[in-house]
Write an enzyme that holds these catalytic residues in place. Structure first.
Site, PDB file in Angstrom:
ATOM      1  N   ASP A 251       0.817  -1.214   0.000  1.00 32.89           N
ATOM      2  CA  ASP A 251       0.000   0.000   0.000  1.00 32.89           C
ATOM      3  C   ASP A 251       0.856   1.273   0.000  1.00 32.89           C
ATOM      4  O   ASP A 251       1.862   1.346   0.715  1.00 32.89           O
ATOM      5  CB  ASP A 251      -0.854  -0.034   1.279  1.00 32.89           C
ATOM      6  CG  ASP A 251      -1.753   1.159   1.432  1.00 32.89           C
ATOM      7  OD1 ASP A 251      -2.753   1.229   0.706  1.00 32.89           O
ATOM      8  OD2 ASP A 251      -1.454   2.021   2.273  1.00 32.89           O
ATOM      9  N   GLU A 321       1.551  -0.450  -4.961  1.00 23.99           N
ATOM     10  CA  GLU A 321       0.583   0.604  -5.309  1.00 23.99           C
ATOM     11  C   GLU A 321       1.348   1.913  -5.478  1.00 23.99           C
ATOM     12  O   GLU A 321       1.811   2.503  -4.500  1.00 23.99           O
ATOM     13  CB  GLU A 321      -0.465   0.781  -4.202  1.00 23.99           C
ATOM     14  CG  GLU A 321      -1.529   1.785  -4.614  1.00 23.99           C
ATOM     15  CD  GLU A 321      -2.195   2.530  -3.449  1.00 23.99           C
ATOM     16  OE1 GLU A 321      -3.338   2.966  -3.616  1.00 23.99           O
ATOM     17  OE2 GLU A 321      -1.564   2.698  -2.389  1.00 23.99           O
TER      18      GLU A 321
HETATM   19  C1  GLC Z   1      -3.774   3.589  -0.042  1.00 28.01           C
HETATM   20  C2  GLC Z   1      -5.082   2.862   0.070  1.00 28.01           C
HETATM   21  C3  GLC Z   1      -6.132   3.832   0.516  1.00 28.01           C
HETATM   22  C4  GLC Z   1      -5.745   4.376   1.873  1.00 28.01           C
HETATM   23  C5  GLC Z   1      -4.344   4.961   1.815  1.00 28.01           C
HETATM   24  C6  GLC Z   1      -3.822   5.207   3.172  1.00 28.01           C
HETATM   25  O1  GLC Z   1      -3.759   4.524  -1.048  1.00 28.01           O
HETATM   26  O2  GLC Z   1      -5.402   2.251  -1.141  1.00 28.01           O
HETATM   27  O3  GLC Z   1      -7.399   3.251   0.609  1.00 28.01           O
HETATM   28  O4  GLC Z   1      -6.645   5.349   2.269  1.00 28.01           O
HETATM   29  O5  GLC Z   1      -3.426   4.107   1.197  1.00 28.01           O
HETATM   30  O6  GLC Z   1      -3.521   3.984   3.781  1.00 28.01           O
END
Ligand code: GLC
Length: 603
Positions: A251, A321
Site C-alpha cells: 500500500d 501501489e
Molecule cells: C492507499 C489505500 C487507501 C488508503 C491509503 C492510506 O492509497 O489504497 O485506501 O486510504 O493508502 O492507507
C-alpha cells in the site's frame, strides 16, 4: 489381452532382463524424440516462456467490508469470503487480493492498523485467516494480502510508546520540533500537506513535538530510517508468510520516505482550481518517490519473501501501489525488487475515451518495459470510481473484454465481473474520511464510498450480502438484475458468463503469453491481434465510441480474410453471434460492441 497375444509376448521377451532392456530402449526413444522436438522449437526461438503464477492468473480484489457478511452485522468478514470461494472457481480466477483485515480502529476502514499481526474482530480471527488460506489453496487459489507499511494507527502500541519516548520506540515515527513563535507558540516544521487535506503535521502535547502523517492524523508515518522499525515490519511479513500467504500488495509505497531536512518547503503546483489546504496544491519532491531509499527497503522485503520461496520454490509475489505519472516513474518501480507496480492508466477512461484514447493508454503500459518486465492492467479499486460508471454501463462487457484479452496480468475489482456500478450516497450515509473532510456540496467529488458498496450476490433482500436489514454502505438499487445468481442463471448472454469465457480463453497461449499487435484503430474502435507460434490467432475488435464503425481488418498484422466469432459483448441486435463466420474485410461494430474472433488462415 487374449491368450494368443499373451503367448506371443511371452515368446518374444519373457525374461525380466529382456523386458528391462525393451523398457529402457522405449524410454530412451521417447526421451530422444521429446528432446529433438524441444530443441528444434528452442532453436527457432519458440519456447513458451517460463511463467510465474501471478503472470498467468487474474488478480481479484476483495474489499472485505463489502464482499460477504457471515454474521449479520452488515459488514463483510473473513468467513463470508470463505463461503464464496467457489465463485472464483466458477470465474476461472486463480488469485485473490484481500484489502486489510488487520486490527484497526477503522478510521480509514482498515488502512489504519493497530496491530500488524492480528485480525480485527470485525472480520474474524487468526483461525479464520488460517482457514481462508487453507480453503483457497485447496481450490488452487493464491492469497495476496494488503501490506500497509507507510503508517500505523495512532492507537498502535508502538505509537503510544513513541509518544512516551520509550527508548525502543522513540524513533519509530517521524517526530520534529515545531517552529517557535512568540509567547511560547509554535507552528509545524514546514508546509507539507496530508493527502487527505490540511497540514501533514500534528502536534502531540505529551511529547511536545509534531509527528508527520501523509494520510489522516490517526495514521502516523512510520520511520524507515530506523533499522529497528525496518526489522519490525519485516517480521510482520514473516508472520503472514508463515501462515501461508502467497504475496503482498504493498500500500501507498511512494510515501514511505521523506527527506530528513524538514526545513524544505514543498513547491506550489500552480493549480489554481485548488485551495492551499489540498494536497495537489503542492508538488511533492521531498515526500514522495525517494527511490534510492525505497529500493533498499524493497530489497529487504524481497529477501524475506525469498526465505520462504527458497523452501518450496514457489514465488512469493509483491505488487506495488504507486500512481505513476510518467513512463520514467513506471520504469523506476519495475527496477525495484517488487514484481511489478500496478499500472493505473485505464483508471482514466471516461465517456469521451474512444478507440485511439484507449490505444494510447494501453501503449503506455507496454512502453519501454525492461526485459522480462510484465505488464498489468487495472480498471478500478477501492480508491477510484468504477470504470463501468465512468464510461457508461453499456460498456461493461466491452471493458471486461478489453481487460481480459490484453497482454499482462488483469486485476478485477469485486463486482466488475457482473457489471456493478457506483452507488448513490448521501452526505449522511457517507463514511469515508477522504470525503467527510469536505462539506456536503462537494464531498462526492472526493468520497470513495460509491465504489465500495456491498457485493451483489443475488436478488434477495440486501442483494444476498447480509441477512441484516442494514449494511455499512447502501446496496446498489440495481441489485435485482445486476447480481451473480441472476446472471449465472440467465438463459442466454450475461456479463458474468462473458467474463468466465474470457477468463478461460486467457489460458490459451496466444492470450497467456502470445504477442500483442495493434490492428485497426480509430476514434471509435480499438483492435489488436494476439498470437503465439502456430496456435490459432485471435483478433479482438471493440467499439469504444458512440457511433457505428465499419472497418477492414484484412491488412497487417491480421493478413487474413475470414474468422469465427468466439465471444461477443451480447449487445441487443448484435450482428455477430458466437460461432458465426465473419468477413474480416468489413466488420461493422455498434457502439459498445466487441468481438473476439479466431482467425481462419487461408489453406
Ligand atoms: C492507499 C489505500 C487507501 C488508503 C491509503 C492510506 O492509497 O489504497 O485506501 O486510504 O493508502 O492507507
Amino acid at each position: 489381452m487374449t491368450a494368443m497375444t499373451k503367448d506371443k509376448s511371452q515368446h518374444f521377451c519373457s525374461t525380466v532382463k529382456c523386458q528391462c532392456l525393451v523398457l529402457l530402449l522405449t524410454a530412451g526413444c521417447v526421451a530422444a524424440a521429446v528432446c529433438v522436438a524441444l530443441l528444434s522449437t528452442a532453436v527457432r526461438g519458440r519456447m513458451p516462456p517460463d511463467m510465474e503464477w501471478w503472470q498467468t492468473t487474474i488478480i481479484y480484489q476483495i474489499y472485505p467490508r463489502s464482499f460477504m457478511d457471515s454474521n449479520n452485522d452488515g459488514i463483510g468478514d473473513i468467513r463470508g469470503i470463505i463461503s464464496k470461494l467457489d465463485h472464483f472457481t466458477y470465474l476461472n480466477v486463480k488469485a485473490i487480493w484481500i484489502s486489510p483485515v488487520y486490527e484497526s480502529p477503522m478510521k480509514d476502514f482498515g488502512y489504519d492498523i493497530s496491530n500488524f499481526t492480528n485480525v480485527s474482530p470485525i472480520f474474524g480471527n487468526l483461525t479464520d485467516m488460517a482457514n481462508l488460506t487453507e480453503e483457497a489453496h485447496k481450490r488452487g487459489l493464491k492469497v495476496i494480502l494488503d501490506f500497509v507499511p507507510n503508517h500505523s494507527s495512532n492507537l498502535h502500541m508502538w505509537f503510544n510508546e513513541s509518544v512516551k519516548r520509550t527508548p525502543r520506540y522513540k524513533d519509530y515515527y517521524v517526530w520534529r520540533d515545531g517552529i517557535a513563535g512568540p509567547n511560547g507558540t509554535h507552528s509545524p516544521p514546514n508546509n507539507w500537506l496530508s493527502v487527505f487535506k490540511n497540514s501533514a503535521w500534528e502536534w502531540n502535547e505529551e511529547r511536545k513535538q509534531y509527528y508527520y502523517h501523509a494520510f489522516l492524523k490517526e495514521q502516523p508515518d512510520l520511520n524507515y530510517r530506523n533499522p529497528a522499525l525496518v526489522e519490525e515490519m519485516q517480521n510482520a511479513l514473516r508472520f503472514w508468510l508463515e501462515r501461508g500467504v502467497d504475496g503482498f500488495r504493498i500500500d501507498a509505497l511512494p510515501y514511505l520516505f521523506e527527506v530528513t531536512n524538514t526545513s524544505w518547503n514543498e513547491p506550489k503546483s500552480n493549480r489554481t482550481d485548488l485551495d492551499p489546504t489540498q494536497y495537489d496544491y503542492l508538488t511533492h519532491p521531498y515526500t514522495q518517490n525517494l527511490m534510492d531509499d525505497m529500493y533498499k527497503v524493497l530489497a529487504g522485503w524481497r529477501d524475506v519473501l525469498d526465505e520462504y520461496e527458497n523452501l518450496d520454490e514457489k514465488r512469493r509475489f509483491m505488487v506495488v501501489e504507486a500512481y505513476t505519472k510518467t513512463t520514467a516513474e513506471k520504469i523506476a518501480w519495475y527496477k525495484s525488487a517488487a514484481d511489478m507496480p500496478f499500472y493505473f492508466g485505464l483508471l482514466n477512461i471516461n465517456k469521451a475515451c474512444g478507440g485511439s484514447c484507449i490505444r494510447d493508454i494501453v501503449d503506455e503500459a507496454y512502453k519501454d518495459l525492461p526485459a522480462n518486465a510484465w505488464a498489468n492492467f487495472v480498471f478500478g479499486n477501492h480508491d477510484n470510481r468504477r470504470v463501468s460508471t465512468k464510461k457508461g454501463p453499456e460498456f461493461v462487457n466491452a471493458l471486461n473484454m478489453l481487460l481480459l484479452t490484453l497482454k499482462g496480468t488483469p486485476t478485477t475489482y469485486y463486482g466488475e465481473e457482473i457489471g456493478m456500478l457506483d452507488v448513490n450516497i448521501t452526505y449522511n450515509q457517507s463514511v469515508d474520511p477522504q470525503g467527510k473532510v469536505y462539506n456536503e456540496s462537494v464531498f462526492l467529488k472526493y468520497s470513495r464510498d460509491p465504489e465500495r458498496s456491498p457485493m451483489q450476490w443475488s436478488n434477495d433482500t440486501m442483494a444476498g450480502f447480509t441477512n441484516s436489514t442494514t449494511s455499512w454502505l447502501p446496496v446498489g438499487s440495481n441489485y435485482r438484475t445486476i447480481n451473480v445468481e441472476t446472471e449465472k442463471d440467465a438463459e442466454g448472454f450475461s456479463t458474468i458468463k462473458l467474463y468466465r469465457t474470457l477468463a478461460k480463453l486467457r489460458e490459451e497461449p496466444p492470450f497467456r503469453y502470445g504477442l500483442f499487435k495493434t490492428a485497426v484503430v480509430n476514434n471509435n474502435t480499438y483492435s489488436y491481434l494476439r498470437h503465439a507460434f502456430d496456435f490459432p490467432q485471435y483478433l479482438i475488435a471493440i467499439n469504444f465510441g458512440s457511433s457505428t464503425d465499419t472497418s477492414d481488418y484484412t491488412k497487417a498484422p491480421v493478413n487474413a480474410e475470414r474468422g469465427v466469432v468466439v465471444a461477443n459483448t451480447g449487445n441487443v441486435n448484435a450482428t455477430y453471434n458466437v460461432n458465426s463466420n465473419v468477413d474480416l474485410s468489413r466488420i461493422t461494430l455498434n457502439s459498445a460492441e466487441g468481438l473476439v474472433i479466431k482467425i481462419i488462415n487461408a489453406p
